[in-house]
Enzyme design. Structure first.
Site, PDB file in Angstrom:
ATOM      1  N   LYS A   1     -28.642 -17.743  24.299  1.00  0.00           N
ATOM      2  CA  LYS A   1     -28.666 -19.166  23.949  1.00  0.00           C
ATOM      3  C   LYS A   1     -29.181 -19.401  22.533  1.00  0.00           C
ATOM      4  O   LYS A   1     -29.737 -18.504  21.885  1.00  0.00           O
ATOM      5  CB  LYS A   1     -29.463 -19.949  24.990  1.00  0.00           C
ATOM      6  CG  LYS A   1     -28.692 -20.045  26.302  1.00  0.00           C
ATOM      7  CD  LYS A   1     -29.302 -20.981  27.318  1.00  0.00           C
ATOM      8  CE  LYS A   1     -28.360 -21.113  28.527  1.00  0.00           C
ATOM      9  NZ  LYS A   1     -28.943 -21.920  29.606  1.00  0.00           N
TER      10      LYS A   1
ATOM     11  N   ARG B   1     -30.458 -14.786  34.813  1.00  0.00           N
ATOM     12  CA  ARG B   1     -29.014 -14.986  34.663  1.00  0.00           C
ATOM     13  C   ARG B   1     -28.598 -14.503  33.275  1.00  0.00           C
ATOM     14  O   ARG B   1     -29.002 -15.084  32.260  1.00  0.00           O
ATOM     15  CB  ARG B   1     -28.668 -16.465  34.860  1.00  0.00           C
ATOM     16  CG  ARG B   1     -27.173 -16.774  34.860  1.00  0.00           C
ATOM     17  CD  ARG B   1     -26.938 -18.255  35.144  1.00  0.00           C
ATOM     18  NE  ARG B   1     -25.510 -18.569  35.198  1.00  0.00           N
ATOM     19  CZ  ARG B   1     -24.780 -18.906  34.128  1.00  0.00           C
ATOM     20  NH1 ARG B   1     -25.351 -18.974  32.930  1.00  0.00           N
ATOM     21  NH2 ARG B   1     -23.495 -19.176  34.251  1.00  0.00           N
TER      22      ARG B   1
END
Length: 294
Positions: A239, A272
């Site tokens: 991210k 994740r």
């Protein structure tokens, strides 16, 4: 010699060691579970377009299982910042052939990453064990009844706004406390709707309606979320905050692994991630280094 961490551990909330899925139980005594990300989308921020073809998606799913994934998270709609919603029929067109092709070929449970109950129903009918809903099962009023009726494992995430607008200057007075309060209330609402407590996993939603500093505050305080008494899932892989920390938008896997090891040290139960192989290798060495061999 005295263990300097013993007193701190005594004050920690009890470790939640299992998550009840639709037909099996996922356990965490040996460390965090790796949820491998499989996006069958043209526009996801990291791997969009790579696995849009059903066969390439199936091949990637099998590779992730071989690499050590504990869960496969299949999604047919991008939730990156400023993404546009995908029509229900299109999302079904993307995920159903992959689910059909994977039937009987995977040993690990499949999670369906969707906010739409019809998509979740189709995936569950084809063997999915988990509903992973970035809206906290709020966007579609039929999602909570579906989760309750099927007994699927549920991951409810916090998101401020929707993907199309969530990064428009998000503000919090106290980001950790506000998200704790939201997840506690949502947990109660899910149970009131018929979802078993043991089936619920909670996700603070890194990158979903949070600034760079909000993301760092949540990571540094992630241990606080154990007080909710549910398994925790963190989706930090590749991210933007990692790119910002590294000063580069290129390869973010090393940064992702570093954050994952910090989360493992804070007993987060589900990570994740995109690069399953790198994480499995890193966790194997991390856990070996911590084992008491005396």
């Amino acid at each position: 010699a005295a263990d300097p961490g013993a007193a701190a551990r005594q004050n920690q909330p009890p470790m939640i060691a299992h998550w009840q899925l639709r037909s099996r139980e996922l356990r965490f005594e040996l460390g965090p579970a790796l949820m491998g990300i499989l996006n069958v989308t043209p526009d996801s921020f990291s791997d969009g377009g790579q696995f849009l073809d059903s066969q390439s998606a199936v091949d990637q799913a099998l590779r992730m299982e071989d690499a050590g994934a504990d869960i496969l998270d299949l999604g047919g709609e991008s939730t990156r910042p400023y993404s546009s919603p995908v029509a229900e029929d299109e999302e079904l067109r993307r995920v159903v052939p992959v689910m059909e092709a994977l039937q009987g070929r995977l040993q690990v449970p499949i999670s369906i990453d969707t906010t739409k109950s019809r998509v979740a129903r189709a995936a569950i009918d084809l063997g999915a064990e988990i509903i992973n809903d970035v809206s906290g099962l709020e966007q579609d009023p039929e999602m909570l009844p579906l989760a309750a009726a099927t007994g699927a494992g549920v991951c409810a995430m916090h998101m401020r706004g929707r993907p199309a607008n969530m990064q428009d200057a998000p503000e919090y007075d106290d980001v950790v406390q506000e998200i704790l309060d939201y997840l506690r209330l949502r947990d109660q609402q899910l149970q009131a709707g018929g979802v078993a407590a043991s089936s619920i996993c909670l996700d603070p939603g890194i990158g979903f309606g949070k600034t760079h500093q909000h993301n760092l505050q949540l990571l540094r305080s992630v241990h606080e979320f154990h007080q909710l008494g549910r398994p925790l899932l963190v989706g930090h892989s590749r991210k933007g905050f990692i790119g910002k920390l590294l000063g580069s938008a290129e390869d973010r896997d090393l940064g992702t692994v570093a954050v994952s090891l910090a989360l493992a040290g804070r007993r987060v139960q589900v990570l994740r991630v995109h690069n399953v192989q790198a994480h499995r290798q890193a966790l194997t060495c991390y856990q070996a280094a911590l084992e008491d061999t005396a």
